[in-house]
Scaffold this motif. Structure first.
Motif, PDB file in Angstrom:
ATOM      1  N   THR A  73       0.649  -1.425  -0.102  1.00  0.00           N
ATOM      2  CA  THR A  73      -0.015   0.109   0.079  1.00  0.00           C
ATOM      3  C   THR A  73       0.928   1.610  -0.044  1.00  0.00           C
ATOM      4  OG1 THR A  73      -1.432   1.072   0.753  1.00  0.00           O
ATOM      5  CG2 THR A  73       0.248   0.021   2.624  1.00  0.00           C
ATOM      6  N   ASP A  74      -0.121   2.307  -0.270  1.00  0.00           N
ATOM      7  CA  ASP A  74       0.694   3.086  -0.599  1.00  0.00           C
ATOM      8  C   ASP A  74       0.538   4.254   0.672  1.00  0.00           C
ATOM      9  OD1 ASP A  74      -1.724   3.972  -1.344  1.00  0.00           O
ATOM     10  OD2 ASP A  74      -1.502   5.325  -3.201  1.00  0.00           O
ATOM     11  N   ASN A  75       0.410   3.101   1.599  1.00  0.00           N
ATOM     12  CA  ASN A  75      -0.256   4.287   2.764  1.00  0.00           C
ATOM     13  C   ASN A  75      -1.063   3.491   3.910  1.00  0.00           C
ATOM     14  OD1 ASN A  75      -1.605   5.280   5.403  1.00  0.00           O
ATOM     15  ND2 ASN A  75      -2.794   6.765   3.762  1.00  0.00           N
ATOM     16  N   ILE A  76       0.736   3.085   4.859  1.00  0.00           N
ATOM     17  CA  ILE A  76      -0.124   2.137   5.889  1.00  0.00           C
ATOM     18  C   ILE A  76      -1.192   2.045   6.720  1.00  0.00           C
ATOM     19  CG2 ILE A  76       1.013   0.633   7.337  1.00  0.00           C
ATOM     20  CD1 ILE A  76       4.071   0.471   6.200  1.00  0.00           C
ATOM     21  N   GLU A  77      -0.605   3.189   7.536  1.00  0.00           N
ATOM     22  CA  GLU A  77      -2.058   3.212   8.351  1.00  0.00           C
ATOM     23  C   GLU A  77      -3.469   3.361   7.959  1.00  0.00           C
ATOM     24  OE1 GLU A  77      -1.273   3.419  11.874  1.00  0.00           O
ATOM     25  OE2 GLU A  77       0.704   2.549  11.143  1.00  0.00           O
ATOM     26  N   ALA A  78      -3.628   4.058   6.377  1.00  0.00           N
ATOM     27  CA  ALA A  78      -5.201   3.988   5.868  1.00  0.00           C
ATOM     28  C   ALA A  78      -5.118   2.463   5.456  1.00  0.00           C
ATOM     29  CB  ALA A  78      -4.596   4.457   4.744  1.00  0.00           C
ATOM     30  N   GLU A  79      -4.742   2.084   5.354  1.00  0.00           N
ATOM     31  CA  GLU A  79      -4.826   0.057   4.642  1.00  0.00           C
ATOM     32  C   GLU A  79      -4.734  -0.230   6.343  1.00  0.00           C
ATOM     33  OE1 GLU A  79      -5.371  -2.793   2.386  1.00  0.00           O
ATOM     34  OE2 GLU A  79      -6.216  -0.648   2.267  1.00  0.00           O
ATOM     35  N   VAL A  80      -4.510  -0.247   7.269  1.00  0.00           N
ATOM     36  CA  VAL A  80      -4.905  -0.764   8.673  1.00  0.00           C
ATOM     37  C   VAL A  80      -5.843  -0.214   8.762  1.00  0.00           C
ATOM     38  CG1 VAL A  80      -3.539  -0.900  10.582  1.00  0.00           C
ATOM     39  CG2 VAL A  80      -1.952  -1.679   9.472  1.00  0.00           C
ATOM     40  N   VAL A  91      -1.160  -7.128  15.008  1.00  0.00           N
ATOM     41  CA  VAL A  91      -0.293  -7.720  16.031  1.00  0.00           C
ATOM     42  C   VAL A  91       1.132  -7.702  16.638  1.00  0.00           C
ATOM     43  CG1 VAL A  91       0.564  -9.989  16.190  1.00  0.00           C
ATOM     44  CG2 VAL A  91      -1.537  -9.807  15.081  1.00  0.00           C
ATOM     45  N   GLU A  92       1.716  -6.610  15.780  1.00  0.00           N
ATOM     46  CA  GLU A  92       3.110  -5.849  16.004  1.00  0.00           C
ATOM     47  C   GLU A  92       3.614  -4.667  14.854  1.00  0.00           C
ATOM     48  OE1 GLU A  92       7.451  -7.605  17.565  1.00  0.00           O
ATOM     49  OE2 GLU A  92       5.979  -8.903  16.765  1.00  0.00           O
ATOM     50  N   ARG A  93       3.356  -3.863  15.461  1.00  0.00           N
ATOM     51  CA  ARG A  93       4.051  -2.290  14.436  1.00  0.00           C
ATOM     52  C   ARG A  93       5.331  -3.232  13.800  1.00  0.00           C
ATOM     53  NH1 ARG A  93       0.169   0.834  12.929  1.00  0.00           N
ATOM     54  NH2 ARG A  93      -1.927   0.144  14.578  1.00  0.00           N
ATOM     55  N   PHE A  94       6.284  -2.984  12.765  1.00  0.00           N
ATOM     56  CA  PHE A  94       7.281  -3.260  12.949  1.00  0.00           C
ATOM     57  C   PHE A  94       7.712  -1.326  12.422  1.00  0.00           C
ATOM     58  CE2 PHE A  94       6.133  -7.071  13.433  1.00  0.00           C
ATOM     59  CZ  PHE A  94       7.995  -7.476  13.718  1.00  0.00           C
ATOM     60  N   PRO A  95       8.652  -0.857  12.200  1.00  0.00           N
ATOM     61  CA  PRO A  95       9.038   0.857  11.195  1.00  0.00           C
ATOM     62  C   PRO A  95       8.362   0.605  10.089  1.00  0.00           C
ATOM     63  CG  PRO A  95      10.615   0.451  12.840  1.00  0.00           C
ATOM     64  CD  PRO A  95      10.544  -0.913  12.697  1.00  0.00           C
ATOM     65  N   ARG A  96       8.516  -0.231   8.977  1.00  0.00           N
ATOM     66  CA  ARG A  96       8.352  -0.595   7.438  1.00  0.00           C
ATOM     67  C   ARG A  96       6.755  -1.501   7.731  1.00  0.00           C
ATOM     68  NH1 ARG A  96      12.507  -1.774   4.110  1.00  0.00           N
ATOM     69  NH2 ARG A  96      12.047  -4.035   4.729  1.00  0.00           N
ATOM     70  N   TRP A  97       6.776  -2.418   8.425  1.00  0.00           N
ATOM     71  CA  TRP A  97       5.171  -2.780   7.906  1.00  0.00           C
ATOM     72  C   TRP A  97       4.240  -2.797   9.460  1.00  0.00           C
ATOM     73  CZ3 TRP A  97      10.044  -5.345   8.616  1.00  0.00           C
ATOM     74  CH2 TRP A  97      10.627  -6.186   9.290  1.00  0.00           C
ATOM     75  N   VAL A  98       3.313  -3.679   9.294  1.00  0.00           N
ATOM     76  CA  VAL A  98       2.352  -4.346  10.475  1.00  0.00           C
ATOM     77  C   VAL A  98       2.116  -5.473   9.954  1.00  0.00           C
ATOM     78  CG1 VAL A  98       0.148  -3.403  11.367  1.00  0.00           C
ATOM     79  CG2 VAL A  98       1.663  -1.763  11.089  1.00  0.00           C
ATOM     80  N   VAL A  99       2.143  -5.694  11.011  1.00  0.00           N
ATOM     81  CA  VAL A  99       1.945  -7.412  11.350  1.00  0.00           C
ATOM     82  C   VAL A  99       0.158  -7.739  11.816  1.00  0.00           C
ATOM     83  CG1 VAL A  99       2.169 -10.011  11.954  1.00  0.00           C
ATOM     84  CG2 VAL A  99       3.783  -8.612  11.718  1.00  0.00           C
ATOM     85  N   MET A 100      -0.665  -7.980  10.838  1.00  0.00           N
ATOM     86  CA  MET A 100      -2.530  -7.870  11.397  1.00  0.00           C
ATOM     87  C   MET A 100      -2.509  -9.123  11.019  1.00  0.00           C
ATOM     88  SD  MET A 100      -3.852  -4.666   9.128  1.00  0.00           S
ATOM     89  CE  MET A 100      -5.012  -5.119  10.859  1.00  0.00           C
ATOM     90  N   GLN A 101      -3.969  -9.790  11.492  1.00  0.00           N
ATOM     91  CA  GLN A 101      -4.263 -11.275  12.052  1.00  0.00           C
ATOM     92  C   GLN A 101      -5.930 -11.089  11.577  1.00  0.00           C
ATOM     93  OE1 GLN A 101      -3.820 -13.437  15.226  1.00  0.00           O
ATOM     94  NE2 GLN A 101      -6.080 -14.465  15.320  1.00  0.00           N
ATOM     95  N   ALA A 102      -6.328 -11.904  10.535  1.00  0.00           N
ATOM     96  CA  ALA A 102      -7.559 -11.688  10.005  1.00  0.00           C
ATOM     97  C   ALA A 102      -7.943 -12.933  11.133  1.00  0.00           C
ATOM     98  CB  ALA A 102      -7.715 -12.598   8.911  1.00  0.00           C
ATOM     99  N   PRO A 103      -9.777 -11.676  10.754  1.00  0.00           N
ATOM    100  CA  PRO A 103     -11.054 -12.615  11.524  1.00  0.00           C
ATOM    101  C   PRO A 103     -10.406 -14.191  11.350  1.00  0.00           C
ATOM    102  CG  PRO A 103     -11.734 -11.217  10.121  1.00  0.00           C
ATOM    103  CD  PRO A 103     -10.446 -10.790   9.734  1.00  0.00           C
ATOM    104  N   THR A 104     -10.400 -14.832  10.266  1.00  0.00           N
ATOM    105  CA  THR A 104     -10.115 -16.747  10.016  1.00  0.00           C
ATOM    106  C   THR A 104      -9.028 -16.963  11.024  1.00  0.00           C
ATOM    107  OG1 THR A 104      -8.427 -15.619   8.767  1.00  0.00           O
ATOM    108  CG2 THR A 104     -11.168 -16.030   8.197  1.00  0.00           C
ATOM    109  N   GLY A 105      -8.089 -16.030  11.626  1.00  0.00           N
ATOM    110  CA  GLY A 105      -6.974 -16.534  12.640  1.00  0.00           C
ATOM    111  C   GLY A 105      -5.596 -15.812  11.943  1.00  0.00           C
ATOM    112  N   HIS A 106      -5.829 -16.237  10.209  1.00  0.00           N
ATOM    113  CA  HIS A 106      -4.337 -16.190   9.555  1.00  0.00           C
ATOM    114  C   HIS A 106      -3.331 -14.247  10.068  1.00  0.00           C
ATOM    115  CE1 HIS A 106      -7.226 -18.872   7.303  1.00  0.00           C
ATOM    116  NE2 HIS A 106      -5.745 -19.008   7.168  1.00  0.00           N
ATOM    117  N   LYS A 107      -2.795 -14.688   9.667  1.00  0.00           N
ATOM    118  CA  LYS A 107      -1.201 -13.771   9.587  1.00  0.00           C
ATOM    119  C   LYS A 107      -1.057 -12.892   9.202  1.00  0.00           C
ATOM    120  CE  LYS A 107       0.064 -14.484  14.546  1.00  0.00           C
ATOM    121  NZ  LYS A 107       0.756 -14.710  15.757  1.00  0.00           N
ATOM    122  N   PHE A 108      -1.338 -11.524   8.542  1.00  0.00           N
ATOM    123  CA  PHE A 108      -0.581 -11.009   7.429  1.00  0.00           C
ATOM    124  C   PHE A 108       0.160 -10.087   7.053  1.00  0.00           C
ATOM    125  CE2 PHE A 108      -4.874 -10.065   7.946  1.00  0.00           C
ATOM    126  CZ  PHE A 108      -4.607  -8.557   7.306  1.00  0.00           C
TER     127      PHE A 108
END
Length: 128
Positions: A73-80, A91-108
């Motif tokens: 994405t061109d805007n990480i915060e807006a996409e999150v 799940v966790e924030r890093f300087p260049r990316w954000v780890v998220m978890q879908a409602p299905t349990g999958h991390k991306f």
């Protein structure tokens, strides 16, 4: 307004040496590989995928081996924020990316643009 799209499949490998993944996955998928820039070479490898296709990345990790996707994405915060309204959680924030978890349990991961054609591609979603 921001833009995003499916960027990559990431093969997370819990191995002592990334070369274990480099020896198996390129042969299994029939794609040569390129070691990442020197600072990342001990953790990441890119397979040479045909132009226009999502990347396939090999990543050395400390957690259990699995496969995850990256959304660029061109805007990480807006996409999150957008994905959070759909039920995903941070799940966790890093300087260049954000780890998220879908409602299905999958991390991306939500990442900055990874593919060279992001800025000019027709296959990028535009979100209000």
């Amino acid at each position: 307004m921001h833009r995003s799209r499916f960027a990559a499949i990431v093969i997370d490998s819990q191995v002592d040496d990334i070369n274990t993944a480099n020896q198996f996955w390129p042969q299994a998928l029939g794609m040569p590989y390129q070691v990442s820039k020197e600072e990342w070479a001990s953790r990441y490898t890119h397979l040479d995928v045909p132009a226009g296709q999502p990347q396939v990345l090999l990543q050395k990790v400390s957690h259990e081996s699995r496969v995850h996707i990256d959304i660029e994405t061109d805007n990480i915060e807006a996409e999150v924020a957008r994905l959070s309204t759909l039920g995903a959680s941070v799940v966790e924030r890093f300087p260049r990316w954000v780890v998220m978890q879908a409602p299905t349990g999958h991390k991306f991961c939500v990442v900055n643009p990874q593919r060279d054609d992001f800025a000019t591609a027709d296959n990028v979603n535009v979100w209000p």
